[in-house]
Design a protein around this motif. Structure first.
Motif, PDB file in Angstrom:
ATOM      1  N   LEU A   9      32.964  10.401 -12.996  1.00 16.65           N
ATOM      2  CA  LEU A   9      33.633  10.825 -11.763  1.00 16.65           C
ATOM      3  C   LEU A   9      33.814  12.332 -11.688  1.00 16.65           C
ATOM      4  O   LEU A   9      33.687  12.937 -10.618  1.00 16.65           O
ATOM      5  CB  LEU A   9      34.974  10.114 -11.629  1.00 16.65           C
ATOM      6  CG  LEU A   9      34.886   8.615 -11.341  1.00 16.65           C
ATOM      7  CD1 LEU A   9      36.276   8.000 -11.345  1.00 16.65           C
ATOM      8  CD2 LEU A   9      34.200   8.371 -10.017  1.00 16.65           C
ATOM      9  N   THR A  10      34.097  12.960 -12.818  1.00 12.24           N
ATOM     10  CA  THR A  10      34.256  14.413 -12.835  1.00 12.24           C
ATOM     11  C   THR A  10      32.922  15.109 -12.591  1.00 12.24           C
ATOM     12  O   THR A  10      32.861  16.119 -11.893  1.00 12.24           O
ATOM     13  CB  THR A  10      34.859  14.874 -14.166  1.00 12.24           C
ATOM     14  OG1 THR A  10      36.080  14.183 -14.395  1.00 12.24           O
ATOM     15  CG2 THR A  10      35.134  16.354 -14.168  1.00 12.24           C
ATOM     16  N   LEU A  11      31.855  14.560 -13.147  1.00 16.68           N
ATOM     17  CA  LEU A  11      30.539  15.152 -12.929  1.00 16.68           C
ATOM     18  C   LEU A  11      30.135  15.054 -11.457  1.00 16.68           C
ATOM     19  O   LEU A  11      29.637  16.025 -10.871  1.00 16.68           O
ATOM     20  CB  LEU A  11      29.498  14.456 -13.805  1.00 16.68           C
ATOM     21  CG  LEU A  11      28.087  15.037 -13.771  1.00 16.68           C
ATOM     22  CD1 LEU A  11      28.106  16.472 -14.259  1.00 16.68           C
ATOM     23  CD2 LEU A  11      27.156  14.205 -14.618  1.00 16.68           C
ATOM     24  N   ALA A  23      42.097  17.034 -12.172  1.00 18.28           N
ATOM     25  CA  ALA A  23      43.435  16.586 -12.569  1.00 18.28           C
ATOM     26  C   ALA A  23      43.771  15.255 -11.903  1.00 18.28           C
ATOM     27  O   ALA A  23      44.321  14.354 -12.543  1.00 18.28           O
ATOM     28  CB  ALA A  23      44.474  17.642 -12.200  1.00 18.28           C
ATOM     29  N   ILE A  24      43.419  15.113 -10.655  1.00 21.01           N
ATOM     30  CA  ILE A  24      43.686  13.867  -9.942  1.00 21.01           C
ATOM     31  C   ILE A  24      42.840  12.733 -10.524  1.00 21.01           C
ATOM     32  O   ILE A  24      43.340  11.621 -10.741  1.00 21.01           O
ATOM     33  CB  ILE A  24      43.418  14.048  -8.440  1.00 21.01           C
ATOM     34  CG1 ILE A  24      44.377  15.090  -7.867  1.00 21.01           C
ATOM     35  CG2 ILE A  24      43.533  12.724  -7.699  1.00 21.01           C
ATOM     36  CD1 ILE A  24      44.038  15.545  -6.476  1.00 21.01           C
ATOM     37  N   ILE A  25      41.573  13.025 -10.795  1.00 23.53           N
ATOM     38  CA  ILE A  25      40.685  12.004 -11.369  1.00 23.53           C
ATOM     39  C   ILE A  25      41.190  11.545 -12.734  1.00 23.53           C
ATOM     40  O   ILE A  25      41.269  10.344 -13.006  1.00 23.53           O
ATOM     41  CB  ILE A  25      39.245  12.544 -11.463  1.00 23.53           C
ATOM     42  CG1 ILE A  25      38.661  12.721 -10.074  1.00 23.53           C
ATOM     43  CG2 ILE A  25      38.369  11.630 -12.310  1.00 23.53           C
ATOM     44  CD1 ILE A  25      37.369  13.492 -10.040  1.00 23.53           C
ATOM     45  N   CYS A  26      41.530  12.477 -13.597  1.00 20.50           N
ATOM     46  CA  CYS A  26      42.011  12.123 -14.931  1.00 20.50           C
ATOM     47  C   CYS A  26      43.325  11.357 -14.860  1.00 20.50           C
ATOM     48  O   CYS A  26      43.527  10.383 -15.599  1.00 20.50           O
ATOM     49  CB  CYS A  26      42.177  13.377 -15.783  1.00 20.50           C
ATOM     50  SG  CYS A  26      40.624  14.160 -16.202  1.00 20.50           S
ATOM     51  N   PHE A  27      44.215  11.770 -13.986  1.00 14.19           N
ATOM     52  CA  PHE A  27      45.496  11.095 -13.829  1.00 14.19           C
ATOM     53  C   PHE A  27      45.306   9.653 -13.389  1.00 14.19           C
ATOM     54  O   PHE A  27      45.849   8.721 -13.981  1.00 14.19           O
ATOM     55  CB  PHE A  27      46.366  11.848 -12.816  1.00 14.19           C
ATOM     56  CG  PHE A  27      47.733  11.277 -12.628  1.00 14.19           C
ATOM     57  CD1 PHE A  27      48.768  11.680 -13.440  1.00 14.19           C
ATOM     58  CD2 PHE A  27      47.991  10.335 -11.641  1.00 14.19           C
ATOM     59  CE1 PHE A  27      50.041  11.152 -13.278  1.00 14.19           C
ATOM     60  CE2 PHE A  27      49.243   9.803 -11.462  1.00 14.19           C
ATOM     61  CZ  PHE A  27      50.278  10.213 -12.289  1.00 14.19           C
ATOM     62  N   SER A  43      40.310  11.582 -24.191  1.00 14.07           N
ATOM     63  CA  SER A  43      39.283  11.182 -23.225  1.00 14.07           C
ATOM     64  C   SER A  43      39.228  12.175 -22.070  1.00 14.07           C
ATOM     65  O   SER A  43      38.146  12.600 -21.658  1.00 14.07           O
ATOM     66  CB  SER A  43      39.574   9.785 -22.687  1.00 14.07           C
ATOM     67  OG  SER A  43      39.428   8.822 -23.689  1.00 14.07           O
ATOM     68  N   GLY A  44      40.387  12.536 -21.540  1.00 10.40           N
ATOM     69  CA  GLY A  44      40.426  13.529 -20.463  1.00 10.40           C
ATOM     70  C   GLY A  44      39.932  14.882 -20.921  1.00 10.40           C
ATOM     71  O   GLY A  44      39.138  15.533 -20.238  1.00 10.40           O
ATOM     72  N   PHE A  45      40.374  15.312 -22.088  1.00 13.92           N
ATOM     73  CA  PHE A  45      39.969  16.612 -22.615  1.00 13.92           C
ATOM     74  C   PHE A  45      38.466  16.657 -22.864  1.00 13.92           C
ATOM     75  O   PHE A  45      37.771  17.563 -22.406  1.00 13.92           O
ATOM     76  CB  PHE A  45      40.718  16.917 -23.919  1.00 13.92           C
ATOM     77  CG  PHE A  45      40.352  18.247 -24.520  1.00 13.92           C
ATOM     78  CD1 PHE A  45      41.021  19.380 -24.128  1.00 13.92           C
ATOM     79  CD2 PHE A  45      39.343  18.348 -25.461  1.00 13.92           C
ATOM     80  CE1 PHE A  45      40.685  20.618 -24.676  1.00 13.92           C
ATOM     81  CE2 PHE A  45      38.997  19.558 -26.005  1.00 13.92           C
ATOM     82  CZ  PHE A  45      39.672  20.704 -25.611  1.00 13.92           C
ATOM     83  N   GLY A  46      37.960  15.676 -23.590  1.00 14.54           N
ATOM     84  CA  GLY A  46      36.543  15.684 -23.954  1.00 14.54           C
ATOM     85  C   GLY A  46      35.615  15.560 -22.763  1.00 14.54           C
ATOM     86  O   GLY A  46      34.609  16.270 -22.671  1.00 14.54           O
ATOM     87  N   ALA A  47      35.945  14.665 -21.851  1.00 17.66           N
ATOM     88  CA  ALA A  47      35.079  14.463 -20.684  1.00 17.66           C
ATOM     89  C   ALA A  47      35.032  15.711 -19.813  1.00 17.66           C
ATOM     90  O   ALA A  47      33.951  16.144 -19.396  1.00 17.66           O
ATOM     91  CB  ALA A  47      35.557  13.262 -19.883  1.00 17.66           C
ATOM     92  N   VAL A  48      36.172  16.293 -19.535  1.00 25.99           N
ATOM     93  CA  VAL A  48      36.198  17.487 -18.678  1.00 25.99           C
ATOM     94  C   VAL A  48      35.573  18.679 -19.400  1.00 25.99           C
ATOM     95  O   VAL A  48      34.858  19.474 -18.789  1.00 25.99           O
ATOM     96  CB  VAL A  48      37.637  17.796 -18.212  1.00 25.99           C
ATOM     97  CG1 VAL A  48      37.695  19.104 -17.459  1.00 25.99           C
ATOM     98  CG2 VAL A  48      38.153  16.666 -17.342  1.00 25.99           C
TER      99      VAL A  48
END
Length: 111
Positions: A9-11, A23-27, A43-48
């Motif tokens: 989703l971030t990509l 931030a919204i996606i990770c939340f 997971s949030g840190f590594g993916a972003v």
């Protein structure tokens, strides 16, 4: 599972939405699929971190890192790769903290 959801989703949103959409996606993803606090944060840190590194390289490689090198000199950094690392680190921290916040909100709502 959470890592893959955030990564995809971030990509996708990295080309369309502003930077703070991560931030919204990770939340929301940690609110939906978070199992443990450490898992949510990493997971949030590594993916972003990975996505921002890839997006920065995709935008920087076509111009031979000209803008990145100039921005590195503005911030008194010796090389553009260090600027890439700092930018990805900041993005990773935003993603990790928002995913952790999403998990903690989930924990409050479930109890």
């Amino acid at each position: 599972m959470l890592f893959i959801l955030i990564l995809i989703l971030t990509l996708i949103s990295g080309f369309i939405t502003p930077w703070w959409a991560i931030a919204i996606i990770c939340f929301v993803m940690a609110l939906y699929a978070g199992k443990k606090p450490a898992q949510a944060f990493w997971s949030g840190f590594g993916a972003v971190f990975i996505v921002w590194t890839v997006l920065a390289l995709v935008k920087s490689i076509p111009n031979d890192h000209l803008l990145a090198a100039r921005m590195a000199t503005v911030f008194n950094l010796p090389h553009w790769t260090l600027l890439l690392f700092v930018v990805s680190l900041v993005g990773g921290l935003v993603g990790g903290m928002s995913a952790l916040s999403g998990f903690l909100v989930r924990r409050i709502v479930i109890k």
